[in-house]
Enzyme design. Sequence first.
Site, PDB file in Angstrom:
ATOM      1  N   TYR A 158      -1.491  -0.618  11.231  1.00 22.82           N
ATOM      2  CA  TYR A 158      -1.686  -1.216   9.828  1.00 22.82           C
ATOM      3  C   TYR A 158      -0.655  -0.823   8.929  1.00 22.82           C
ATOM      4  O   TYR A 158       0.148  -1.822   8.149  1.00 22.82           O
ATOM      5  CB  TYR A 158      -2.987  -0.488   9.269  1.00 22.82           C
ATOM      6  CG  TYR A 158      -3.121  -0.945   7.842  1.00 22.82           C
ATOM      7  CD1 TYR A 158      -3.368  -2.168   7.366  1.00 22.82           C
ATOM      8  CD2 TYR A 158      -2.810   0.096   6.854  1.00 22.82           C
ATOM      9  CE1 TYR A 158      -3.457  -2.518   6.052  1.00 22.82           C
ATOM     10  CE2 TYR A 158      -3.152  -0.149   5.336  1.00 22.82           C
ATOM     11  CZ  TYR A 158      -3.403  -1.564   5.023  1.00 22.82           C
ATOM     12  OH  TYR A 158      -3.309  -1.664   3.539  1.00 22.82           O
ATOM     13  N   LYS A 169       2.314  -3.190   7.283  1.00 23.07           N
ATOM     14  CA  LYS A 169       2.567  -3.532   5.937  1.00 23.07           C
ATOM     15  C   LYS A 169       3.768  -3.154   5.348  1.00 23.07           C
ATOM     16  O   LYS A 169       4.380  -3.909   4.549  1.00 23.07           O
ATOM     17  CB  LYS A 169       1.462  -2.646   4.996  1.00 23.07           C
ATOM     18  CG  LYS A 169       0.070  -3.321   5.198  1.00 23.07           C
ATOM     19  CD  LYS A 169      -0.301  -4.397   4.526  1.00 23.07           C
ATOM     20  CE  LYS A 169      -0.281  -4.690   3.072  1.00 23.07           C
ATOM     21  NZ  LYS A 169      -0.758  -5.885   2.616  1.00 23.07           N
ATOM     22  N   THR A 211       0.813  -1.204  -0.022  1.00 25.93           N
ATOM     23  CA  THR A 211       0.176  -0.074   0.026  1.00 25.93           C
ATOM     24  C   THR A 211       0.667   1.240  -0.209  1.00 25.93           C
ATOM     25  O   THR A 211       2.030   1.246   0.496  1.00 25.93           O
ATOM     26  CB  THR A 211      -0.772  -0.160   1.319  1.00 25.93           C
ATOM     27  OG1 THR A 211      -1.612   1.427   1.472  1.00 25.93           O
ATOM     28  CG2 THR A 211      -0.089  -0.543   2.559  1.00 25.93           C
ATOM     29  N   ASP A 212       0.152   2.377  -0.582  1.00 21.32           N
ATOM     30  CA  ASP A 212       1.015   3.700  -0.495  1.00 21.32           C
ATOM     31  C   ASP A 212       1.076   4.172   1.037  1.00 21.32           C
ATOM     32  O   ASP A 212       2.028   5.038   1.157  1.00 21.32           O
ATOM     33  CB  ASP A 212       0.224   4.733  -1.286  1.00 21.32           C
ATOM     34  CG  ASP A 212      -1.318   4.996  -0.860  1.00 21.32           C
ATOM     35  OD1 ASP A 212      -1.602   4.516   0.129  1.00 21.32           O
ATOM     36  OD2 ASP A 212      -1.955   5.816  -1.564  1.00 21.32           O
ATOM     37  N   GLU A 213       0.437   3.624   1.863  1.00 20.83           N
ATOM     38  CA  GLU A 213       0.611   3.966   3.238  1.00 20.83           C
ATOM     39  C   GLU A 213       1.871   3.785   4.035  1.00 20.83           C
ATOM     40  O   GLU A 213       2.267   4.408   4.981  1.00 20.83           O
ATOM     41  CB  GLU A 213      -0.605   3.469   4.231  1.00 20.83           C
ATOM     42  CG  GLU A 213      -2.033   3.808   3.794  1.00 20.83           C
ATOM     43  CD  GLU A 213      -3.019   3.566   4.516  1.00 20.83           C
ATOM     44  OE1 GLU A 213      -3.039   3.594   5.902  1.00 20.83           O
ATOM     45  OE2 GLU A 213      -4.073   3.590   4.240  1.00 20.83           O
TER      46      GLU A 213
HETATM   47  P1  NAD Z   1     -10.099  -6.786   2.676  1.00 15.71           P
HETATM   48  O1  NAD Z   1     -10.035  -6.545   4.325  1.00 15.71           O
HETATM   49  O2  NAD Z   1     -11.281  -6.768   1.928  1.00 15.71           O
HETATM   50  O3  NAD Z   1      -9.729  -8.539   2.444  1.00 15.71           O
HETATM   51  C1  NAD Z   1      -8.744  -9.016   3.325  1.00 15.71           C
HETATM   52  C2  NAD Z   1      -8.940 -10.639   2.867  1.00 15.71           C
HETATM   53  O4  NAD Z   1      -8.106 -11.333   3.546  1.00 15.71           O
HETATM   54  C3  NAD Z   1     -10.264 -11.041   3.587  1.00 15.71           C
HETATM   55  O5  NAD Z   1     -11.041 -12.081   2.705  1.00 15.71           O
HETATM   56  C4  NAD Z   1      -9.950 -11.962   4.601  1.00 15.71           C
HETATM   57  O6  NAD Z   1     -10.747 -13.013   5.086  1.00 15.71           O
HETATM   58  C5  NAD Z   1      -8.532 -12.508   4.413  1.00 15.71           C
HETATM   59  N1  NAD Z   1      -7.668 -12.720   5.520  1.00 15.71           N
HETATM   60  C6  NAD Z   1      -7.437 -11.789   6.612  1.00 15.71           C
HETATM   61  N2  NAD Z   1      -6.677 -12.471   7.259  1.00 15.71           N
HETATM   62  C7  NAD Z   1      -6.319 -13.777   6.894  1.00 15.71           C
HETATM   63  C8  NAD Z   1      -5.525 -14.843   7.017  1.00 15.71           C
HETATM   64  N3  NAD Z   1      -4.832 -14.950   8.579  1.00 15.71           N
HETATM   65  N4  NAD Z   1      -5.309 -15.812   6.437  1.00 15.71           N
HETATM   66  C9  NAD Z   1      -6.205 -16.058   5.425  1.00 15.71           C
HETATM   67  N5  NAD Z   1      -6.897 -14.893   4.944  1.00 15.71           N
HETATM   68  C10 NAD Z   1      -7.046 -13.725   5.504  1.00 15.71           C
HETATM   69  O7  NAD Z   1      -9.021  -6.215   1.958  1.00 15.71           O
HETATM   70  P2  NAD Z   1      -8.750  -5.323   0.568  1.00 15.71           P
HETATM   71  O8  NAD Z   1      -9.019  -4.175   0.667  1.00 15.71           O
HETATM   72  O9  NAD Z   1      -9.070  -6.406  -0.498  1.00 15.71           O
HETATM   73  O10 NAD Z   1      -6.853  -5.451   0.482  1.00 15.71           O
HETATM   74  C11 NAD Z   1      -6.342  -6.399  -0.011  1.00 15.71           C
HETATM   75  C12 NAD Z   1      -4.595  -6.310   0.071  1.00 15.71           C
HETATM   76  O11 NAD Z   1      -4.635  -4.776  -0.743  1.00 15.71           O
HETATM   77  C13 NAD Z   1      -4.447  -5.965   1.577  1.00 15.71           C
HETATM   78  O12 NAD Z   1      -3.033  -6.502   1.528  1.00 15.71           O
HETATM   79  C14 NAD Z   1      -4.294  -4.315   1.775  1.00 15.71           C
HETATM   80  O13 NAD Z   1      -3.220  -3.936   2.508  1.00 15.71           O
HETATM   81  C15 NAD Z   1      -4.043  -4.156   0.176  1.00 15.71           C
HETATM   82  N6  NAD Z   1      -4.375  -2.908  -0.203  1.00 15.71           N
HETATM   83  C16 NAD Z   1      -5.446  -2.261  -0.239  1.00 15.71           C
HETATM   84  C17 NAD Z   1      -5.925  -1.037  -0.683  1.00 15.71           C
HETATM   85  C18 NAD Z   1      -7.535  -0.714  -0.331  1.00 15.71           C
HETATM   86  O14 NAD Z   1      -7.852   0.530  -0.693  1.00 15.71           O
HETATM   87  N7  NAD Z   1      -8.335  -1.418  -0.079  1.00 15.71           N
HETATM   88  C19 NAD Z   1      -5.079  -0.346  -1.018  1.00 15.71           C
HETATM   89  C20 NAD Z   1      -3.761  -0.721  -1.120  1.00 15.71           C
HETATM   90  C21 NAD Z   1      -3.495  -1.865  -0.753  1.00 15.71           C
HETATM   91  O1  TDX Z   2     -16.158   7.017   8.411  1.00 16.31           O
HETATM   92  C1  TDX Z   2     -15.244   7.307   7.818  1.00 16.31           C
HETATM   93  N1  TDX Z   2     -14.938   8.437   7.650  1.00 16.31           N
HETATM   94  C2  TDX Z   2     -13.799   9.216   7.182  1.00 16.31           C
HETATM   95  O2  TDX Z   2     -13.607  10.245   6.860  1.00 16.31           O
HETATM   96  C3  TDX Z   2     -14.242   6.323   7.227  1.00 16.31           C
HETATM   97  C4  TDX Z   2     -14.163   4.958   7.318  1.00 16.31           C
HETATM   98  C5  TDX Z   2     -13.156   7.016   6.736  1.00 16.31           C
HETATM   99  N2  TDX Z   2     -12.789   8.454   6.639  1.00 16.31           N
HETATM  100  C6  TDX Z   2     -11.715   8.912   5.972  1.00 16.31           C
HETATM  101  C7  TDX Z   2     -10.440   8.516   6.468  1.00 16.31           C
HETATM  102  C8  TDX Z   2      -9.489   8.363   5.218  1.00 16.31           C
HETATM  103  O3  TDX Z   2      -8.826   9.643   5.285  1.00 16.31           O
HETATM  104  O4  TDX Z   2     -11.775   8.618   4.581  1.00 16.31           O
HETATM  105  C9  TDX Z   2     -10.339   8.288   4.128  1.00 16.31           C
HETATM  106  C10 TDX Z   2     -10.549   6.953   3.705  1.00 16.31           C
HETATM  107  O5  TDX Z   2     -10.571   6.080   4.523  1.00 16.31           O
HETATM  108  P1  TDX Z   2     -10.567   4.527   4.649  1.00 16.31           P
HETATM  109  O6  TDX Z   2     -11.624   3.808   3.718  1.00 16.31           O
HETATM  110  O7  TDX Z   2     -10.478   3.761   6.013  1.00 16.31           O
HETATM  111  O8  TDX Z   2      -9.153   4.144   3.968  1.00 16.31           O
HETATM  112  P2  TDX Z   2      -7.822   4.496   4.247  1.00 16.31           P
HETATM  113  O9  TDX Z   2      -7.494   4.858   5.714  1.00 16.31           O
HETATM  114  O10 TDX Z   2      -7.267   6.010   3.355  1.00 16.31           O
HETATM  115  O11 TDX Z   2      -6.989   3.200   3.877  1.00 16.31           O
HETATM  116  C11 TDX Z   2      -7.117   2.502   2.589  1.00 16.31           C
HETATM  117  O12 TDX Z   2      -6.190   2.735   1.606  1.00 16.31           O
HETATM  118  C12 TDX Z   2      -4.999   2.106   1.842  1.00 16.31           C
HETATM  119  C13 TDX Z   2      -7.435   1.086   2.833  1.00 16.31           C
HETATM  120  O13 TDX Z   2      -8.282   0.615   3.831  1.00 16.31           O
HETATM  121  C14 TDX Z   2      -6.086   0.237   3.208  1.00 16.31           C
HETATM  122  O14 TDX Z   2      -6.114  -1.074   3.084  1.00 16.31           O
HETATM  123  C15 TDX Z   2      -5.060   0.510   1.995  1.00 16.31           C
HETATM  124  O15 TDX Z   2      -3.867   0.152   2.216  1.00 16.31           O
END
Ligand code: NAD
Ligand code: TDX
Length: 342
Positions: free
Chosen positions: A155, A159, A127-129
């Site tokens: 988190y 990562k 992730t960019d985080e």
């Molecule tokens: P998500 O939370 O929707 O899904 C995570 C999945 O992993 C779930 O199905 C969960 O059951 C499974 N999981 C959790 N712990 C596990 C374990 N111990 N063993 C097996 N399975 C397990 O997450 P997402 O948003 O789809 O993110 C997927 C990946 O992408 C993550 O690694 C996250 O860090 C990365 N990522 C997400 C975003 C975003 O915006 N959502 C952005 C950049 C990177």
């Molecule tokens: O209720 C809310 N109100 C609000 O203002 C929530 C849930 C979030 N926010 C803000 C927090 C963040 O600035 O919105 C922005 C986005 O929040 P999230 O959806 O929780 O995402 P973020 O914290 O940016 O992280 C996401 O992007 C990077 C994913 O959850 C991560 O898994 C990924 O790595």
Amino acid sequence: MEKILVTGGAGFIGSNFIYHMLEAHDDVEIVCVDCLSYAGNLVTLEPLLENPRFKFVKADITDREAMYALFESENFDIVVNFAAESHVDRSIDSPEAFLMTNIIGTGVLLDAFRKYGNGKRFHQVSTDEVYGDLPLDRPDLFFTEETPLHTSSPYSTSKASADLLCLAYYRTYKVPVTISRCSNNYGRYQYPEKLIPLMISRALNDENVPVYGKGENVRDWLFVLDHCKAIDLIIHKGKVGEVYNIGGHNERANIDVVKTVLAALGKPESLIEFVTDRPGHDLRYAIDASKLERELGWVPETKFDDGIKETVNWYLDNQKWWKDIISGDYVKLSEELLGKIS
Ligand code: NAD
Ligand code: TDX
């Protein structure tokens, strides 16, 4: 046939990736390992459960014995590790699960790959985080792959730790790793705790939508299918040992994202409720994805306005999917599906 292990494929991005890979490639077989944490939903993968090129295995990536047995029996060509605890707010409330899955789990997969795999690629979805944040008043600054790691939350720290572990296994054991660091994704199948699906589900119920602080924090939003296509390119054409940033060139303040979602739903801005800020809240993420564009020819294809409309329409057309999550019924439905395939 190319056999790909997708971990975390019952979650948001992993499931979209599985659908993309099976549609885009006739010669790909997918094994999905997922422990079905609160974020995993087998209903999302239901249409694939009888597909001969797809297999679901319920297992935890921190379970060394289970992972070793799986790797020994399956001979994966490629591993793509999506499995993670992914929600920043949950990591602030209870960090431990993040350390276990995101760090220890990645370590177990790397060991399994090294011990039993003769695979050509271990891809870590990051992730960019991991780069921390950028100031709001410096729009000229972007994260590049050389930006130092400087994390803010449990988190992002977990990562970043996993990324370092992957790079150490590349250097020390020659495990052929690649890492992608992507910005915020949006699209279908996103759990309704994350900003966009939370706003949609609450607004549709005419509930207030909580915006942290003043809503001025900036995220770089990318349509999930564009992320999946980038990973597809990196696992097939990327160079081992390399990190690739993935981003949407699409920075938006949270308040503007929320207003866009409300407008798409025809709901009033009076639903917005400004609430206490997230502790340690990162101000701005902005990705420079020029390496991926230059080396592999990737560009984001979906414009935010189109992607948001498509996403809002998907949540409108698939209300049972997210209502079953909010009610908790998805747990029972997932178990029933598991019963059918085991
Ligand atoms: P998500 O939370 O929707 O899904 C995570 C999945 O992993 C779930 O199905 C969960 O059951 C499974 N999981 C959790 N712990 C596990 C374990 N111990 N063993 C097996 N399975 C397990 O997450 P997402 O948003 O789809 O993110 C997927 C990946 O992408 C993550 O690694 C996250 O860090 C990365 N990522 C997400 C975003 C975003 O915006 N959502 C952005 C950049 C990177
Ligand atoms: O209720 C809310 N109100 C609000 O203002 C929530 C849930 C979030 N926010 C803000 C927090 C963040 O600035 O919105 C922005 C986005 O929040 P999230 O959806 O929780 O995402 P973020 O914290 O940016 O992280 C996401 O992007 C990077 C994913 O959850 C991560 O898994 C990924 O790595």
